[in-house]
Design a protein around this motif. Structure first.
Motif, PDB file in Angstrom:
ATOM      1  N   THR A  41      30.662  95.100 -39.556  1.00 46.11           N
ATOM      2  CA  THR A  41      29.483  95.120 -38.633  1.00 46.11           C
ATOM      3  C   THR A  41      28.802  94.131 -38.638  1.00 46.11           C
ATOM      4  N   ARG A  42      28.831  93.264 -39.698  1.00 49.01           N
ATOM      5  CA  ARG A  42      27.757  92.238 -39.915  1.00 49.01           C
ATOM      6  C   ARG A  42      27.909  90.993 -38.958  1.00 49.01           C
ATOM      7  N   THR A  43      26.787  90.553 -38.353  1.00 46.86           N
ATOM      8  CA  THR A  43      27.108  89.408 -37.555  1.00 46.86           C
ATOM      9  C   THR A  43      26.134  88.169 -38.213  1.00 46.86           C
ATOM     10  N   GLN A  44      26.576  87.167 -37.699  1.00 43.28           N
ATOM     11  CA  GLN A  44      25.865  85.924 -37.889  1.00 43.28           C
ATOM     12  C   GLN A  44      24.380  85.821 -37.618  1.00 43.28           C
ATOM     13  N   ASN A  45      23.695  86.710 -36.494  1.00 47.35           N
ATOM     14  CA  ASN A  45      22.624  86.620 -36.075  1.00 47.35           C
ATOM     15  C   ASN A  45      22.054  88.190 -36.590  1.00 47.35           C
ATOM     16  N   PRO A  46      21.182  87.981 -37.659  1.00 42.15           N
ATOM     17  CA  PRO A  46      20.649  89.251 -38.348  1.00 42.15           C
ATOM     18  C   PRO A  46      19.718  90.157 -37.298  1.00 42.15           C
ATOM     19  N   THR A  47      19.338  89.523 -36.131  1.00 45.51           N
ATOM     20  CA  THR A  47      18.425  90.267 -35.331  1.00 45.51           C
ATOM     21  C   THR A  47      19.223  91.110 -34.600  1.00 45.51           C
ATOM     22  N   LEU A  48      20.570  91.110 -34.699  1.00 38.17           N
ATOM     23  CA  LEU A  48      21.290  92.181 -33.755  1.00 38.17           C
ATOM     24  C   LEU A  48      22.001  93.124 -34.794  1.00 38.17           C
ATOM     25  N   THR A  88      26.674  90.541 -28.462  1.00 36.88           N
ATOM     26  CA  THR A  88      25.302  90.605 -27.814  1.00 36.88           C
ATOM     27  C   THR A  88      24.915  92.036 -27.326  1.00 36.88           C
ATOM     28  N   ASP A  89      25.821  92.913 -28.125  1.00 33.76           N
ATOM     29  CA  ASP A  89      25.693  94.429 -27.554  1.00 33.76           C
ATOM     30  C   ASP A  89      25.587  94.991 -29.120  1.00 33.76           C
ATOM     31  N   THR A  90      24.837  96.126 -29.262  1.00 33.04           N
ATOM     32  CA  THR A  90      24.749  97.078 -30.191  1.00 33.04           C
ATOM     33  C   THR A  90      25.887  97.845 -30.768  1.00 33.04           C
ATOM     34  N   ASN A 421      29.968  81.009 -23.878  1.00 29.02           N
ATOM     35  CA  ASN A 421      29.723  81.076 -25.339  1.00 29.02           C
ATOM     36  C   ASN A 421      28.263  80.770 -25.781  1.00 29.02           C
ATOM     37  N   PHE A 422      27.332  80.260 -24.744  1.00 32.79           N
ATOM     38  CA  PHE A 422      26.040  80.013 -25.023  1.00 32.79           C
ATOM     39  C   PHE A 422      24.965  81.017 -24.880  1.00 32.79           C
ATOM     40  N   THR A 423      25.673  82.144 -23.928  1.00 26.34           N
ATOM     41  CA  THR A 423      24.719  83.004 -23.282  1.00 26.34           C
ATOM     42  C   THR A 423      24.720  84.314 -24.198  1.00 26.34           C
ATOM     43  N   THR A 424      23.486  84.637 -24.369  1.00 21.53           N
ATOM     44  CA  THR A 424      23.421  85.889 -25.457  1.00 21.53           C
ATOM     45  C   THR A 424      22.829  87.164 -24.782  1.00 21.53           C
ATOM     46  N   ARG A 425      22.795  87.138 -23.219  1.00 20.25           N
ATOM     47  CA  ARG A 425      22.524  88.330 -22.696  1.00 20.25           C
ATOM     48  C   ARG A 425      23.996  89.320 -22.839  1.00 20.25           C
ATOM     49  N   SER A 426      24.042  90.665 -22.197  1.00 20.48           N
ATOM     50  CA  SER A 426      25.153  91.459 -22.222  1.00 20.48           C
ATOM     51  C   SER A 426      24.979  92.176 -20.905  1.00 20.48           C
ATOM     52  N   GLY A 427      25.802  92.738 -20.763  1.00 19.56           N
ATOM     53  CA  GLY A 427      26.248  93.829 -19.397  1.00 19.56           C
ATOM     54  C   GLY A 427      25.842  92.819 -18.013  1.00 19.56           C
ATOM     55  N   ARG A 428      25.114  93.509 -17.125  1.00 19.72           N
ATOM     56  CA  ARG A 428      25.099  92.928 -15.818  1.00 19.72           C
ATOM     57  C   ARG A 428      24.341  91.602 -15.914  1.00 19.72           C
ATOM     58  N   ALA A 429      23.337  91.395 -16.913  1.00 19.24           N
ATOM     59  CA  ALA A 429      22.819  90.196 -17.140  1.00 19.24           C
ATOM     60  C   ALA A 429      23.650  89.038 -17.198  1.00 19.24           C
TER      61      ALA A 429
END
Length: 464
Positions: A41-48, A88-90, A421-429
């Motif tokens: 579950t580790r990601t390259q962006n630790p904020t997520l 982009t999703d938890t 690939n550059f868009t970090t939003r999720s879902g409808r956004a």
């Protein structure tokens, strides 16, 4: 069949039941609190931080299919991750399929084609193809996974000369949301093939891809770094010069605020710099003549442009490979003419309040425009802008506000949309940012056909 720890009594009933069923049906189920769960579950962006109910470490496509069918039966959604780039999703309340173990990689020298598992990074494909003079058309970072880049289209250092990375896909092996293993090509399941190139994971979990490899052993390319004090001259020169380049040239311009760390070359440490990235696939002498105009704009601090093996293509952008807490944003531009150039300098040049580590403008066009129709909807965009800033504790809101400041400042020249690939939003956004209404409507219809139970988490923006 085994799981790595007893199921916690706190799971909601549907999730609890789904995980119990999976434990009996597939070979590797990892639960919260275990080392394997933490690793996968580790990601390259630790904020997520990902928090799925469990991780299914798939060993083949049949285990992915079993997971999707059981998830549908219990009403639980499924996300996917291969290398840790791009989520982009938890994934809270969902199952995570990890494709990291799917590491197949073979080169067919007769067809000039690679078969690549979903857990493979581009660096491995480059290494395997290089001895034969073959060139996987990849993104600017070769540390990312092959499948993730391809399902988002893939805009890289050969974009203008060779098009999107996904233009070179021959076939996908994919498990669609209904739990069926399918092969998708331009003639077989063609609608699915259309959707997988730009639609990310909205219709299925790709387990392998067959990728055509152009013949290209070396390029003329690299990066030229200038002092921040020379930003005005360099940015103005690049704005005019880029518009005159033939399609064999792909270029971008980046304003960098670099840390004082050993990983940064000494002339660039702890300072603002401007980088011109350049890759030319034609005759090296012609490339040298073309780049002369940029070299003469100011005195370079570092100049790496020259003949280089294609296998070293990642050095052009020199993207970091270690996990970094960051806030990223992106948008498209209609032009980068004189007015935009001056506004860009006012927003991100030296002496401005910009806190972004990187603000990059990529020139598009060339063969990006001419590839066949797919769910990547913005082939005709002339330029893209990408910002990234370090989102350390306490600074994330400042970085996000600053990114919005830059976007607002360039809004008069922006166009609707952004690249997957550059868009970090999720879902409808995410859907609203990436897919125009007609593309979203077609993806929605295909989602209903291939994922009737709405199992795939990546389709949430199309379905909810």
């Amino acid at each position: 069949m085994t799981s790595t720890t007893p199921i916690d009594a706190g799971y909601r009933p549907a999730g609890d039941a789904a995980v119990r069923a999976l434990t009996d049906a597939v070979s590797r189920v990892h639960l919260p609190g275990t080392a394997s769960y933490a690793r996968l579950t580790r990601t390259q962006n630790p904020t997520l931080t990902l928090g799925p109910l469990a991780v299914v470490e798939a060993t083949d496509a049949s285990e992915v299919a079993t997971t999707l069918r059981l998830a549908a039966a219990f009403g639980v959604r499924v996300g996917v991750q291969g290398t840790g780039h791009g989520p982009t999703d938890t994934m809270d309340g969902a199952l995570l399929v990890s494709t990291a173990t799917l590491d197949e990689l073979t080169i067919d020298l007769v067809q000039c084609r690679a078969r690549i598992g979903a857990g493979v990074r581009w660096s491995a494909v480059l290494e395997a193809a290089a001895p034969y003079g073959l060139a996987p058309v990849c993104g600017s970072s070769t540390h990312v996974g092959v499948v993730g880049l391809l399902t988002g289209g893939g805009v890289g250092p050969l974009a203008r000369s060779h098009g999107l990375a996904s233009d070179h896909v021959h076939a996908f092996e994919v498990v669609t949301g209904d739990g069926e293993v399918r092969r998708a090509t331009r003639v077989r399941n063609a609608d699915l093939f259309w959707a997988l190139r730009g639609g990310k994971g909205a219709l299925g979990i790709v387990t392998a891809v067959e990728l055509d490899l152009p013949s290209l052993s070396q390029v003329y390319g690299g990066a030229i770094y200038f002092a921040g004090e020379d930003a005005a001259a360099v940015v103005r020169t690049w704005g005019v010069w880029a518009q005159l380049l033939p399609e064999q040239a792909t270029t971008s311009l980046a304003v960098l605020r670099l840390p004082d760390l050993d990983l940064v070359p000494p002339p660039l440490r702890g300072r603002t710099a401007v980088a011109v990235r350049f890759v030319w696939t034609g005759d090296p002498d012609e490339g040298g003549e073309l780049v002369r105009a940029v070299r003469s704009a100011a005195t370079p601090l570092v100049d790496t442009v020259g003949v280089m093996p294609y296998a070293a293509i990642a050095s052009v952008h020199a993207d970091p490979e270690d996990p970094i807490p960051s806030h990223d944003s992106t948008f498209l531009l209609e032009e980068f003419g004189p007015e935009v150039t001056e506004r860009f300098l006012e927003l991100v040049g030296p002496g401005t309040p910009c806190v972004q580590a990187v603000v990059e403008v990529r020139q598009l066009g060339g063969r990006v425009r001419t590839g066949d129709d797919c769910a990547f909807a913005h082939r005709d965009a002339p330029y893209s802008v990408f910002t990234t800033g370090i989102a350390a504790p306490g600074t994330a809101p400042v970085v996000a506000d600053d990114a919005r400041r830059i976007a607002a400042g360039l809004a008069p020249w922006a166009r609707a949309g952004s690249m997957p690939n550059f868009t970090t939003r999720s879902g409808r956004a995410f859907v609203e940012a990436v897919h125009p209404p007609a593309v979203a409507a077609r993806l929605h219809a295909l989602s209903l056909a291939y994922d009737p139970s709405g199992v795939l988490l990546a389709a949430r923006g199309l379905r909810d």
